[in-house]
Design an enzyme around this catalytic site. Structure first.
Site, PDB file in Angstrom:
ATOM      1  N   CYS A  49       0.845  -1.203   0.000  1.00 34.65           N
ATOM      2  CA  CYS A  49       0.000   0.000   0.000  1.00 34.65           C
ATOM      3  C   CYS A  49       0.877   1.248   0.000  1.00 34.65           C
ATOM      4  O   CYS A  49       0.590   2.229  -0.693  1.00 34.65           O
ATOM      5  CB  CYS A  49      -0.895   0.025   1.238  1.00 34.65           C
ATOM      6  SG  CYS A  49      -2.119  -1.265   1.282  1.00 34.65           S
TER       7      CYS A  49
ATOM      8  N   ASP B 269      35.796  17.930  18.451  1.00 37.32           N
ATOM      9  CA  ASP B 269      36.241  19.309  18.644  1.00 37.32           C
ATOM     10  C   ASP B 269      36.608  19.463  20.122  1.00 37.32           C
ATOM     11  O   ASP B 269      36.092  18.729  20.972  1.00 37.32           O
ATOM     12  CB  ASP B 269      35.082  20.245  18.271  1.00 37.32           C
ATOM     13  CG  ASP B 269      35.349  21.664  18.684  1.00 37.32           C
ATOM     14  OD1 ASP B 269      36.424  22.168  18.343  1.00 37.32           O
ATOM     15  OD2 ASP B 269      34.486  22.261  19.364  1.00 37.32           O
TER      16      ASP B 269
ATOM     17  N   ASP C 285      30.355  21.644  18.157  1.00 38.02           N
ATOM     18  CA  ASP C 285      29.283  22.482  18.690  1.00 38.02           C
ATOM     19  C   ASP C 285      29.269  23.888  18.129  1.00 38.02           C
ATOM     20  O   ASP C 285      28.307  24.614  18.315  1.00 38.02           O
ATOM     21  CB  ASP C 285      29.381  22.562  20.218  1.00 38.02           C
ATOM     22  CG  ASP C 285      30.571  23.398  20.656  1.00 38.02           C
ATOM     23  OD1 ASP C 285      31.608  23.360  19.958  1.00 38.02           O
ATOM     24  OD2 ASP C 285      30.464  24.087  21.683  1.00 38.02           O
TER      25      ASP C 285
END
Length: 756
Positions: free
Chosen positions: A31, A443, A644
């Protein structure tokens, strides 16, 4: 037959918009393929992704060419529906699904109730002298007719709608198998002499037709119940927002529905209540539990001017706050939207499964016809009844539901599990790729460290009277800088009573520092390279002082004019308590860990030593981080980047799996495919572990779905008959088909209790 192999008619354009619509009436994986194919061939649609597990379609379309109503009309023509209610589509879908579940439950119960006497008559009473064969057959026909054509009506209606558009799905298989079994049996009941004149017994299969409808309905019922559990994470997130709020209107306070809150409204929050929308505290004070948003377990103090977020819990105090972001603009709404989109996204393996599901039903129809022909040729005296029985069984057992549910249910549970563990996953691809990661790049600032740098030492190299004159210049330069270390310097100077002056020709030198003019002099503040680029050499005293700071993992910045260094500033950013353990966990799993920082080599070495990283690079610029990841990828590594800041965005975009820290910049979070809504670095190994367990669940599901069909279809076709005289009963095939879907969903749900 249309399949997913077809491409959309429309090309993407700048006017396109993307929107997720709940889809109703989908009953199997085929479907989803039909819905996707139909939408893709609707003019104005440039891309579509349909998820069967959460019953939604992510559609990219040009509203100038096709409206949501147009999309809805297209789907309704083949028996499905699209929820275009813009007020609260999820509510409409939930209500529709609940109605569907209740109706399915009634149909299932009545199917079973009516099938039981049919089975008893067929198995026991037909052999008894108390009941004539003719009376028994007519009784079974009367009982089976409402089961097949009444309670099973939806299968025939949907199959017909599909057939009108040259499509086929699971309903086609069910309608064909039960319809043929019933009509054949009805012919034998009404005209038994036809068979008897040819020396054959007039077999009937009313019990098979009725029981197949009952079993398939029961399987669907269990599947619907299990599927609703896979979206429990979304329900929990939605439950974080209260239904009503206390509005402060002048001197009057009154409760209103949350949907009526407007930006700018003044709202009251009492002890123990959840905060309804994002806003700013105006009066009062309290502590707020923000763990569901930030992952931090310690309640945060909120006083006038503080920001509060929807879904967080007020502790003991009471305060009034101004609503700033309401409805879909709140942080909580964005998290819910991200989780929903991720649950609706498709993993790369799912695209292959979709293609298989798209051609599966037509292939099964061909196999059923071949089975019929072979048995008609080689079936001997009972060739017609055997051919009919085997081809009907093939149609019944070959439902591709388990195949269609294998990947999306695992992805839905995996994404939900991530949200419960403060890991926000944006798409299924990153979840599927995560388990292959063998290199993690971290980082330093804000990722390994707290990201809250503070000045520990400001060592002036000029007389005190000049310090007084130049401290405001230092403040002015740093006040205009966007670097997080600059904020530490301005905070420090502000606490000592220093204010800025007006500088001119300010220039930010990416990765090095800043530069500006004041009273015919040029001043710079930044790293050693910036100072050396200005032609200023560091004397022995400055070198010694700087080295003493470096060895204690402090970052050193230099303040200078055209001729000399005026001051050395030492800034400390403590390493997070969980960083070392997170690095050790990754290394223990055989993942290479790298640290990149724009800081100097000595500070980088000190921080790397503290967290146990032996591979690091210092003094790297934003572009260098991206190049470093390319180097690792060229070595054949699958790289995850964790960062970040804005300066990490390029590297995040380059990495195979990008992970942003939740308290970082919006740009980093927009670029990253995963966001940790906590500052705890131990969520990184958890995210990779979640990926591994999710992929393992997908593989298990696909294995069982494929093996079920690979074994089931040949047995249904009668391959065991020549050797063992065994033919599979269509009723058993119906039960097996129902159980296969339930087993796949149940296996996915096991992921909810997995330890990360």
């Amino acid at each position: 037959m249309n399949t997913l192999l077809n491409e959309p008619k429309a090309k993407p354009s700048a006017s396109d918009i993307k929107k997720t619509f709940p889809v109703l009436e989908m009953t199997c994986a085929a479907c989803a393929v039909s819905v996707e194919s139909m939408l893709k061939h609707t003019p104005g649609v440039s891309d579509v992704s349909v998820n069967y597990a959460n019953q939604s379609a992510l559609v990219q379309f040009n509203p100038a060419i096709v409206s949501p109503e147009g999309l809805q009309t297209a789907l309704r023509s083949i028996g499905y529906d699209l929820v275009i209610d813009t007020e609260d589509p999820q509510r409409v879908q939930q209500e529709a699904q609940q109605r569907h579940y209740e109706a399915l439950k009634k149909r299932t119960i009545w199917s079973i109730v009516l099938s039981v006497p049919i089975v008893l008559i067929g198995m026991f009473f037909m052999e008894s002298s108390m009941v004539s064969v003719s009376f028994g057959n007519y009784t079974m026909m009367v009982l089976a007719a409402p089961v097949v054509f009444g309670l099973g009506r939806s299968y025939f209606v949907n199959a017909w709608k599909q057939a009108r558009h040259g499509k086929a799905n699971m309903d086609t298989l069910v309608a064909l198998s039960t319809g043929i079994a019933f009509l054949f049996s009805a012919f034998s009941t009404v005209n038994p002499q036809f068979w008897m004149n040819r020396g054959q017994h007039p077999h009937v299969y009313f019990e098979a037709a009725a029981v197949i409808i009952a079993f398939i309905s029961l399987g669907k019922l269990l599947e619907e119940r299990a599927k609703s559990t896979t979206s429990s994470a979304i329900k929990k997130l939605m439950g974080l927002q209260p239904d009503t709020v206390r509005l402060v209107d002048g001197e009057v306070e009154r409760d209103i529905p949350i949907t009526q809150v407007q930006a700018g409204n003044l709202l009251l929050v009492r002890p123990g209540e959840r905060i309804p929308v994002d806003g700013e505290v105006q009066t009062g004070a309290s502590f707020v539990d923000e763990s569901m948003i930030s992952g931090e377990p310690v309640p945060v103090e909120k006083t006038a001017g503080a920001t509060v977020f929807a879904g967080t819990i007020n502790q003991k105090g009471s305060f009034r706050f101004r609503a700033d972001k309401v409805g879909s603009d709140t942080v909580l709404a964005r998290i819910i939207r991200t989780v929903q989109e991720a649950q609706g996204s498709k993993a790369p393996v799912q695209r292959l499964v979709d293609k298989i599901a798209g051609i599966f039903v037509p292939v099964v129809l061909v196999i059923a016809i071949l089975t019929f022909v072979v048995w008609m040729v080689a079936g001997g005296d009972n060739s017609l009844t055997t051919a009919l029985l085997t081809s009907v069984t093939v149609l019944i057992i070959a439902c591709p539901c388990a195949l269609g549910l294998a990947t999306p249910t695992a992805i839905m549970v995996g994404v939900g599990k991530g949200a419960e563990n403060n890991i926000l996953i944006k798409d299924a691809e990153s979840l599927e790729l995560g388990y292959r990661v063998n290199a993690v790049v971290l980082d330093k600032t804000g990722t390994l460290t707290e990201g809250k740098p503070t000045v520990t030492d400001l060592h002036w190299l000029i007389p005190a009277d000049e310090q007084v004159q130049l401290a405001p210049v230092l403040y002015a330069l740093e006040a205009q800088s966007e670097h997080p270390l600059a904020e530490a310097v301005t905070d420090y100077l502000k606490r000592t009573g220093v204010s800025g002056v007006t500088v001119s020709r300010f220039d930010s030198i990416t990765g090095h520092g800043v530069k500006a003019d004041y009273l015919e002099n040029t001043y710079v503040i930044g790293n050693r390279q910036l100072i050396e680029n200005q032609g200023i050499s560091l004397d022995e005293l400055v070198e010694q002082r700087a080295n003493s700071f470096y060895t204690t993992a402090k970052t050193v910045v230099f303040f200078a004019n055209q001729k000399q260094v005026l001051a050395i500033i030492a800034i400390a950013d403590p390493v997070k308590a969980t960083s070392r353990q997170a690095v050790e966990t990754l290394q223990r799993r055989g993942i290479a860990v790298y640290m990149l920082t724009g800081d100097n080599a000595q500070t980088a070495a000190a921080v790397a030593s503290q967290v146990g990283i032996s591979h690091y690079r210092a003094g790297v610029l934003p572009a260098d981080k991206s190049l470093f990841i390319q180097e690792l990828q060229a070595q054949g590594k699958v790289v995850a980047m964790v960062g970040d800041g804005i300066n990490d965005s390029q590297a995040l975009a380059q990495a195979d799996v990008s992970i942003a820290m939740g308290k970082g910049s919006d740009i980093a979070m927009d670029v990253a495919k995963m966001t940790l809504i906590t500052s705890d670095l131990s969520s990184v190994p958890k995210a990779l572990q979640l990926s591994r367990k999710t992929v393992l669940t997908i593989r298990q599901n696909l294995f069982w779905a494929f093996i079920y069909n690979l074994i089931g279809i040949p047995i249904a076709a009668g391959v065991l008959y020549p050797a063992f005289g065994f033919l599979l009963n269509p009723m058993i095939a119906g039960a097996a088909m129902a159980l296969s879907s339930v087993s796949v969903v149940s296996n996915s749900l096991r992921l909810r209790s997995a330890r990360l």
